[in-house]
Scaffold this motif. Structure first.
Motif, PDB file in Angstrom:
ATOM      1  N   SER A 254       8.680 -20.414   0.059  1.00  0.00           N
ATOM      2  CA  SER A 254       7.152 -19.482  -0.229  1.00  0.00           C
ATOM      3  C   SER A 254       6.947 -19.872   1.624  1.00  0.00           C
ATOM      4  CB  SER A 254       6.622 -20.384  -0.871  1.00  0.00           C
ATOM      5  OG  SER A 254       6.911 -20.123  -2.324  1.00  0.00           O
ATOM      6  N   VAL A 255       6.361 -18.629   2.224  1.00  0.00           N
ATOM      7  CA  VAL A 255       5.930 -18.543   3.317  1.00  0.00           C
ATOM      8  C   VAL A 255       4.421 -18.290   3.194  1.00  0.00           C
ATOM      9  CG1 VAL A 255       5.960 -17.858   5.811  1.00  0.00           C
ATOM     10  CG2 VAL A 255       7.743 -18.772   4.748  1.00  0.00           C
ATOM     11  N   VAL A 256       3.854 -18.707   3.475  1.00  0.00           N
ATOM     12  CA  VAL A 256       2.390 -18.208   3.369  1.00  0.00           C
ATOM     13  C   VAL A 256       1.131 -18.135   3.973  1.00  0.00           C
ATOM     14  CG1 VAL A 256       0.656 -18.970   1.547  1.00  0.00           C
ATOM     15  CG2 VAL A 256       2.340 -19.427   1.151  1.00  0.00           C
ATOM     16  N   PHE A 257       0.935 -17.035   5.145  1.00  0.00           N
ATOM     17  CA  PHE A 257       0.289 -16.734   5.995  1.00  0.00           C
ATOM     18  C   PHE A 257      -1.403 -16.485   5.843  1.00  0.00           C
ATOM     19  CE2 PHE A 257       2.160 -13.907   6.854  1.00  0.00           C
ATOM     20  CZ  PHE A 257       1.403 -12.242   6.860  1.00  0.00           C
ATOM     21  N   ARG A 258      -2.203 -16.813   6.700  1.00  0.00           N
ATOM     22  CA  ARG A 258      -3.859 -16.118   6.847  1.00  0.00           C
ATOM     23  C   ARG A 258      -3.569 -15.772   7.818  1.00  0.00           C
ATOM     24  NH1 ARG A 258      -8.153 -17.332   8.671  1.00  0.00           N
ATOM     25  NH2 ARG A 258      -8.119 -19.085   9.493  1.00  0.00           N
ATOM     26  N   THR A 259      -4.711 -13.802   8.271  1.00  0.00           N
ATOM     27  CA  THR A 259      -4.870 -13.654   9.241  1.00  0.00           C
ATOM     28  C   THR A 259      -6.515 -12.868   8.739  1.00  0.00           C
ATOM     29  OG1 THR A 259      -2.635 -13.057  10.314  1.00  0.00           O
ATOM     30  CG2 THR A 259      -4.121 -11.500  10.657  1.00  0.00           C
ATOM     31  N   SER A 281      19.130 -23.734   1.856  1.00  0.00           N
ATOM     32  CA  SER A 281      17.685 -23.903   2.021  1.00  0.00           C
ATOM     33  C   SER A 281      17.524 -23.163   3.680  1.00  0.00           C
ATOM     34  CB  SER A 281      17.523 -25.687   2.518  1.00  0.00           C
ATOM     35  OG  SER A 281      16.229 -25.332   3.129  1.00  0.00           O
ATOM     36  N   LYS A 282      17.628 -23.582   5.034  1.00  0.00           N
ATOM     37  CA  LYS A 282      18.438 -23.138   6.233  1.00  0.00           C
ATOM     38  C   LYS A 282      18.034 -21.629   6.212  1.00  0.00           C
ATOM     39  CE  LYS A 282      19.408 -23.282  10.874  1.00  0.00           C
ATOM     40  NZ  LYS A 282      18.597 -21.353  11.294  1.00  0.00           N
ATOM     41  N   GLU A 283      18.980 -21.467   5.608  1.00  0.00           N
ATOM     42  CA  GLU A 283      19.177 -19.713   5.458  1.00  0.00           C
ATOM     43  C   GLU A 283      18.144 -18.703   4.468  1.00  0.00           C
ATOM     44  OE1 GLU A 283      22.444 -16.134   3.197  1.00  0.00           O
ATOM     45  OE2 GLU A 283      22.621 -18.793   3.529  1.00  0.00           O
ATOM     46  N   LEU A 284      17.621 -19.463   3.539  1.00  0.00           N
ATOM     47  CA  LEU A 284      16.218 -19.201   3.368  1.00  0.00           C
ATOM     48  C   LEU A 284      14.948 -18.846   3.329  1.00  0.00           C
ATOM     49  CD1 LEU A 284      18.842 -18.713   0.343  1.00  0.00           C
ATOM     50  CD2 LEU A 284      17.394 -19.800  -1.193  1.00  0.00           C
ATOM     51  N   GLN A 285      14.876 -20.061   3.933  1.00  0.00           N
ATOM     52  CA  GLN A 285      13.914 -20.227   5.342  1.00  0.00           C
ATOM     53  C   GLN A 285      13.602 -19.255   6.345  1.00  0.00           C
ATOM     54  OE1 GLN A 285      12.561 -24.087   6.503  1.00  0.00           O
ATOM     55  NE2 GLN A 285      13.272 -25.200   4.863  1.00  0.00           N
ATOM     56  N   ASP A 286      14.846 -19.045   6.516  1.00  0.00           N
ATOM     57  CA  ASP A 286      14.971 -18.527   7.753  1.00  0.00           C
ATOM     58  C   ASP A 286      14.557 -16.741   7.488  1.00  0.00           C
ATOM     59  OD1 ASP A 286      15.332 -20.426  10.065  1.00  0.00           O
ATOM     60  OD2 ASP A 286      18.021 -19.494   9.766  1.00  0.00           O
ATOM     61  N   ARG A 287      15.809 -16.267   6.482  1.00  0.00           N
ATOM     62  CA  ARG A 287      15.385 -14.821   6.575  1.00  0.00           C
ATOM     63  C   ARG A 287      13.833 -14.995   5.946  1.00  0.00           C
ATOM     64  NH1 ARG A 287      20.108 -13.286   1.825  1.00  0.00           N
ATOM     65  NH2 ARG A 287      21.551 -13.020   4.384  1.00  0.00           N
ATOM     66  N   ALA A 288      12.884 -15.875   4.851  1.00  0.00           N
ATOM     67  CA  ALA A 288      11.552 -15.258   4.275  1.00  0.00           C
ATOM     68  C   ALA A 288      10.722 -15.458   5.349  1.00  0.00           C
ATOM     69  CB  ALA A 288      11.350 -16.618   4.160  1.00  0.00           C
ATOM     70  N   GLN A 289      11.231 -16.614   6.910  1.00  0.00           N
ATOM     71  CA  GLN A 289      10.183 -16.513   8.125  1.00  0.00           C
ATOM     72  C   GLN A 289      10.512 -14.776   8.778  1.00  0.00           C
ATOM     73  OE1 GLN A 289       9.540 -20.079  10.721  1.00  0.00           O
ATOM     74  NE2 GLN A 289      10.902 -20.850   9.047  1.00  0.00           N
ATOM     75  N   ASN A 290      11.090 -14.637   8.621  1.00  0.00           N
ATOM     76  CA  ASN A 290      11.769 -13.028   9.414  1.00  0.00           C
ATOM     77  C   ASN A 290      10.593 -11.952   8.633  1.00  0.00           C
ATOM     78  OD1 ASN A 290      13.009 -14.383  11.229  1.00  0.00           O
ATOM     79  ND2 ASN A 290      15.040 -13.679  10.528  1.00  0.00           N
ATOM     80  N   LEU A 291      10.685 -11.915   7.507  1.00  0.00           N
ATOM     81  CA  LEU A 291      10.073 -11.100   6.789  1.00  0.00           C
ATOM     82  C   LEU A 291       8.017 -10.876   6.893  1.00  0.00           C
ATOM     83  CD1 LEU A 291       9.552  -8.520   4.770  1.00  0.00           C
ATOM     84  CD2 LEU A 291      10.294 -10.114   2.953  1.00  0.00           C
ATOM     85  N   ALA A 296       3.057  -9.624   8.982  1.00  0.00           N
ATOM     86  CA  ALA A 296       2.337  -9.728   9.979  1.00  0.00           C
ATOM     87  C   ALA A 296       1.736  -8.799  10.806  1.00  0.00           C
ATOM     88  CB  ALA A 296       2.681 -11.509  10.449  1.00  0.00           C
ATOM     89  N   ASP A 297       2.995  -8.450  11.594  1.00  0.00           N
ATOM     90  CA  ASP A 297       3.187  -7.442  12.928  1.00  0.00           C
ATOM     91  C   ASP A 297       2.311  -5.718  12.179  1.00  0.00           C
ATOM     92  OD1 ASP A 297       3.689  -8.705  14.706  1.00  0.00           O
ATOM     93  OD2 ASP A 297       5.771  -8.276  14.168  1.00  0.00           O
ATOM     94  N   ARG A 298       2.847  -6.027  10.541  1.00  0.00           N
ATOM     95  CA  ARG A 298       2.295  -4.861   9.594  1.00  0.00           C
ATOM     96  C   ARG A 298       0.782  -4.720   9.592  1.00  0.00           C
ATOM     97  NH1 ARG A 298       4.549  -1.058   5.867  1.00  0.00           N
ATOM     98  NH2 ARG A 298       2.476   0.481   5.881  1.00  0.00           N
ATOM     99  N   LEU A 299       0.383  -5.544   9.433  1.00  0.00           N
ATOM    100  CA  LEU A 299      -2.045  -6.111   9.160  1.00  0.00           C
ATOM    101  C   LEU A 299      -2.410  -5.951  10.592  1.00  0.00           C
ATOM    102  CD1 LEU A 299      -1.643  -8.825   7.439  1.00  0.00           C
ATOM    103  CD2 LEU A 299      -2.181  -7.035   7.254  1.00  0.00           C
TER     104      LEU A 299
END
Length: 301
Positions: A254-259, A281-291, A296-299
């Motif tokens: 899970s990647v959670v961020f606030r803007t 773990s690394k593969e899933l984390q990298d993909r989730a962070q990239n998304l 965040a750019d969309r916001l």
């Protein structure tokens, strides 16, 4: 008829009465005017009282449509099982399933799921716009409270800001390295450590410095749940590995961020079956962070 004699300096009684009446009326008018003025001052003083400050509103008033926010190419990478589907089946999976919410300006979501030969990949987006109903608390501050609860639930501690420790001024007599004179006249350095005890002077175990072989912290892999930099105003990643029915395993990242007053959660999970290797773990984390960075750019658009 004999006329009354007029004497200089005398005022007729009629004129005196009239003057007294006018004085009474003038006094009454003056009193009313003074009272009205005092009341006006009181009202003006109340009207001029400073109002309580109102917290600024959040940056965002609406939310983007989540199912269409992820590019098709990104979805195919996140859901490798779609490669084995027909065009019609693939289009249906990549379309996603929108979450049911009561107000799409406050919360939206979407989910995608694709099965493969040895498991399942699932992607879930949750986007929440936080509104504060307290005029003294901003929307962003209220959103930070919601974000903090999510971070604590992921097992990531919130750093505490240490309070400044007041230090007493040192004098020449008590400063480190200074000497003081005892009653016998002997000079003793104030910074000298205490002498060993009569029983041998050894420091009791556990009260002194740790031994060289004791680690000060547990070793980390760099993939544990942690805070992330460069993503929104504040962000973290969580990672859990568990088992599913039988001998299967499941990893949830899970990647959670606030803007400002918007909180975005990207949940990416992979489930394996049988004796398949546990999800990386690394593969899933990298993909989730990239998304998450893409959203965040969309916001910012």
């Amino acid at each position: 008829m004999q006329r009354k004699r007029y004497s200089p300096g005398r005022v007729p009684g009629t004129l005196l009465g009239l003057g007294a009446g006018l004085a009474v009326v003038a006094g009454a008018l003056t009193g009313c005017s003074a009272a009205d003025t005092a009341e006006d001052v009181t009202v003006d003083a109340k009207a001029g009282a400073a109002a309580a400050p109102v917290a600024p509103p959040g940056r965002y008033r609406t939310l983007f449509e989540p199912c269409g926010a992820v590019p098709q190419a990104t979805l195919r990478d996140l859901l490798p099982g779609t490669a084995a589907l027909t065009d019609v089946e693939r289009a249906a999976v990549l379309r996603g399933t929108a979450a049911v919410t009561y107000d799409t300006d406050r919360r939206v979501g979407c989910a995608w799921t694709a099965d493969s030969g040895n498991g399942t990949h699932r992607l879930v987006l949750d986007v929440e716009r936080v509104v504060s109903y307290d005029p003294t608390v901003s929307d962003a501050a209220r959103a930070q409270e919601v974000y903090t609860r999510k971070q604590l639930a992921a097992g990531i501690a919130v750093p505490e800001t240490p309070a400044p420790t007041p230090t007493a001024p040192t004098t020449a007599a008590t400063a480190p390295g200074a000497t003081k004179v005892s009653a016998t006249g002997a000079a003793t350095p104030t910074g000298t450590p205490p002498s060993p005890t009569a029983s041998g002077g050894a420091t009791p175990p556990g009260t002194g410095a740790p031994s060289a072989g004791t680690p000060s912290a547990q070793a980390t892999t760099g993939l544990e749940p942690r805070l992330l930099g460069g993503l929104g105003d504040i962000a973290f990643v969580g990672d859990t590995l568990g088992t599913t029915g039988g001998s299967g395993t499941q990893r949830v990242v899970s990647v959670v961020f606030r803007t400002s007053n918007v909180i975005v959660t990207v949940e990416y999970r992979q489930r394996t079956t049988g004796a398949a290797t546990a999800p990386d773990s690394k593969e899933l984390q990298d993909r989730a962070q990239n998304l998450a960075r893409l959203l965040a750019d969309r916001l910012e658009e």
